[in-house]
Enzyme design. Structure first.
Site, PDB file in Angstrom:
ATOM      1  N   PRO A 172       0.818  -1.228   0.000  1.00  0.00           N
ATOM      2  CA  PRO A 172       0.000   0.000   0.000  1.00  0.00           C
ATOM      3  C   PRO A 172       0.844   1.267   0.000  1.00  0.00           C
ATOM      4  O   PRO A 172       0.328   2.362  -0.195  1.00  0.00           O
ATOM      5  CB  PRO A 172      -0.830  -0.121   1.288  1.00  0.00           C
ATOM      6  CG  PRO A 172      -0.192  -1.177   2.102  1.00  0.00           C
ATOM      7  CD  PRO A 172       0.616  -2.048   1.191  1.00  0.00           C
TER       8      PRO A 172
ATOM      9  N   GLU B  98       1.865  -8.090   8.694  1.00  0.00           N
ATOM     10  CA  GLU B  98       1.737  -6.631   8.850  1.00  0.00           C
ATOM     11  C   GLU B  98       2.648  -5.847   7.908  1.00  0.00           C
ATOM     12  O   GLU B  98       2.662  -4.634   7.904  1.00  0.00           O
ATOM     13  CB  GLU B  98       2.046  -6.226  10.299  1.00  0.00           C
ATOM     14  CG  GLU B  98       1.041  -6.728  11.304  1.00  0.00           C
ATOM     15  CD  GLU B  98      -0.391  -6.280  11.005  1.00  0.00           C
ATOM     16  OE1 GLU B  98      -0.600  -5.081  10.773  1.00  0.00           O
ATOM     17  OE2 GLU B  98      -1.288  -7.144  10.998  1.00  0.00           O
TER      18      GLU B  98
ATOM     19  N   ARG C 288      -3.186  -7.116 -20.970  1.00  0.00           N
ATOM     20  CA  ARG C 288      -4.056  -6.556 -22.014  1.00  0.00           C
ATOM     21  C   ARG C 288      -3.279  -5.730 -23.034  1.00  0.00           C
ATOM     22  O   ARG C 288      -3.742  -5.487 -24.130  1.00  0.00           O
ATOM     23  CB  ARG C 288      -5.169  -5.704 -21.388  1.00  0.00           C
ATOM     24  CG  ARG C 288      -6.206  -6.527 -20.642  1.00  0.00           C
ATOM     25  CD  ARG C 288      -7.268  -5.655 -19.996  1.00  0.00           C
ATOM     26  NE  ARG C 288      -8.022  -4.863 -20.960  1.00  0.00           N
ATOM     27  CZ  ARG C 288      -9.011  -5.330 -21.715  1.00  0.00           C
ATOM     28  NH1 ARG C 288      -9.359  -6.603 -21.632  1.00  0.00           N
ATOM     29  NH2 ARG C 288      -9.642  -4.541 -22.565  1.00  0.00           N
TER      30      ARG C 288
ATOM     31  N   ASP D 151     -10.056   1.456 -24.676  1.00  0.00           N
ATOM     32  CA  ASP D 151     -10.495   1.224 -23.300  1.00  0.00           C
ATOM     33  C   ASP D 151     -10.630   2.536 -22.554  1.00  0.00           C
ATOM     34  O   ASP D 151      -9.925   3.495 -22.853  1.00  0.00           O
ATOM     35  CB  ASP D 151      -9.431   0.403 -22.531  1.00  0.00           C
ATOM     36  CG  ASP D 151      -9.649  -1.091 -22.662  1.00  0.00           C
ATOM     37  OD1 ASP D 151     -10.725  -1.502 -23.105  1.00  0.00           O
ATOM     38  OD2 ASP D 151      -8.707  -1.831 -22.315  1.00  0.00           O
TER      39      ASP D 151
HETATM   40  N1  ADE Z   1      -0.866  -5.157  -0.182  1.00  0.00           N
HETATM   41  C1  ADE Z   1      -1.712  -4.710   0.772  1.00  0.00           C
HETATM   42  N2  ADE Z   1      -2.429  -3.655   0.342  1.00  0.00           N
HETATM   43  C2  ADE Z   1      -2.035  -3.417  -0.943  1.00  0.00           C
HETATM   44  C3  ADE Z   1      -2.389  -2.466  -1.920  1.00  0.00           C
HETATM   45  N3  ADE Z   1      -3.308  -1.516  -1.684  1.00  0.00           N
HETATM   46  N4  ADE Z   1      -1.778  -2.519  -3.108  1.00  0.00           N
HETATM   47  C4  ADE Z   1      -0.839  -3.451  -3.358  1.00  0.00           C
HETATM   48  N5  ADE Z   1      -0.449  -4.379  -2.474  1.00  0.00           N
HETATM   49  C5  ADE Z   1      -1.044  -4.367  -1.274  1.00  0.00           C
END
Ligand code: ADE
Length: 248
Positions: A89, A117, A155, A170
């Site tokens: 993330p 985590e 793609r 697209d």
């Molecule tokens: N792993 C946990 N959350 C993620 C996300 N939002 N994008 C990519 N990998 C992740």
């Protein structure tokens, strides 16, 4: 043609069984256009429980992925090393432009899926060329993100989508959403297909589609539209994913 290879580093290889056998991806594999292989860091764990996680130094909740199993699993992919993408993330936000750029970059990619985590920071430092996030939310692991990255990149690989025009048209290509689409019947529940689409005048239809595409984008995703203007004004940095792929 050499298939584009995706090497997924995951402690849940079974997650990808269905993904590899269905629809566009299943066909692309069958036709030798892409390959998807899984590699389990547990196979590189040295202790008797085959553990891949441990407590974080300094305390705190949850467990952290250990560096040795993941980095040794990556080493096992051999030379030349693939382009290594860490799914997290904290990464660069994934989008259509980035998918297109990366799909043209090389023919072998490693996708590193986290669980627990997070990762020991040395995995990021020593094991990744690029961190990717598929959105501003936290998944329980990188596996769903790996599917998104593979599917969107595939793609753009020649032959994966039968009609290549359908990829260039697209939504989000050139930072625009697609125009509205209709099929038969011409009227349903009092809703009529716009007359122009029934006219057979292809020049007018094309113009209508371009106008609707711009209107759609302005209304639903004004952020994309701003980004488009900024590109013209050479303010590239606000438009993520449109940068030169060689930067990575
Ligand atoms: N792993 C946990 N959350 C993620 C996300 N939002 N994008 C990519 N990998 C992740």
């Amino acid at each position: 043609m050499i298939p584009v290879r995706f090497e997924i580093i995951t402690i849940f290889p079974e997650y990808f069984i269905q993904f590899k056998s269905i629809g566009t991806i299943g066909r692309a594999i069958e036709n030798g256009l892409i390959q998807i292989n899984t590699h389990n860091p547990r196979d590189y764990s040295k202790d008797k429980h085959r553990s891949v996680d441990d407590y974080p130094y300094g305390g705190g909740p949850g467990m952290v992925m250990k560096p040795e199993p993941v980095l040794e699993c990556l080493d096992s992919l051999g030379e030349p090393a693939p382009f290594r993408i860490l799914l997290s993330p904290q990464g660069e936000l994934w989008n259509q432009n980035l998918a297109l750029h990366l799909s043209q970059k090389t023919e072998r990619f490693a996708l590193i899926c986290g669980r627990y985590e997070g990762f020991d920071e040395r995995i990021r430092i020593a094991g990744a060329d690029l961190d990717i996030s598929i959105g501003d939310y936290v998944l329980s692991g990188g596996e769903a993100a790996a599917c998104v990255v593979i599917e969107t990149m595939s793609r753009h690989i020649s032959g994966v989508v039968g009609d290549s025009e359908s990829v260039t048209s697209d939504s989000l290509g050139g930072n625009l959403l697609k125009h509205p689409q209709y099929t038969r019947p011409p009227e349903y529940r009092g809703l009529r297909v716009p007359e122009i689409l029934l006219s057979g005048d292809h020049r007018k239809i094309q113009k209508w589609r371009e106008e609707m595409s711009i209107e759609n984008t302005k209304r639903k995703r004004p952020d994309l539209f701003t980004c488009k203007d900024d590109l013209k004004g050479d303010k590239k940095s606000v438009c993520r994913g449109s940068e030169d792929p060689d930067e990575f």
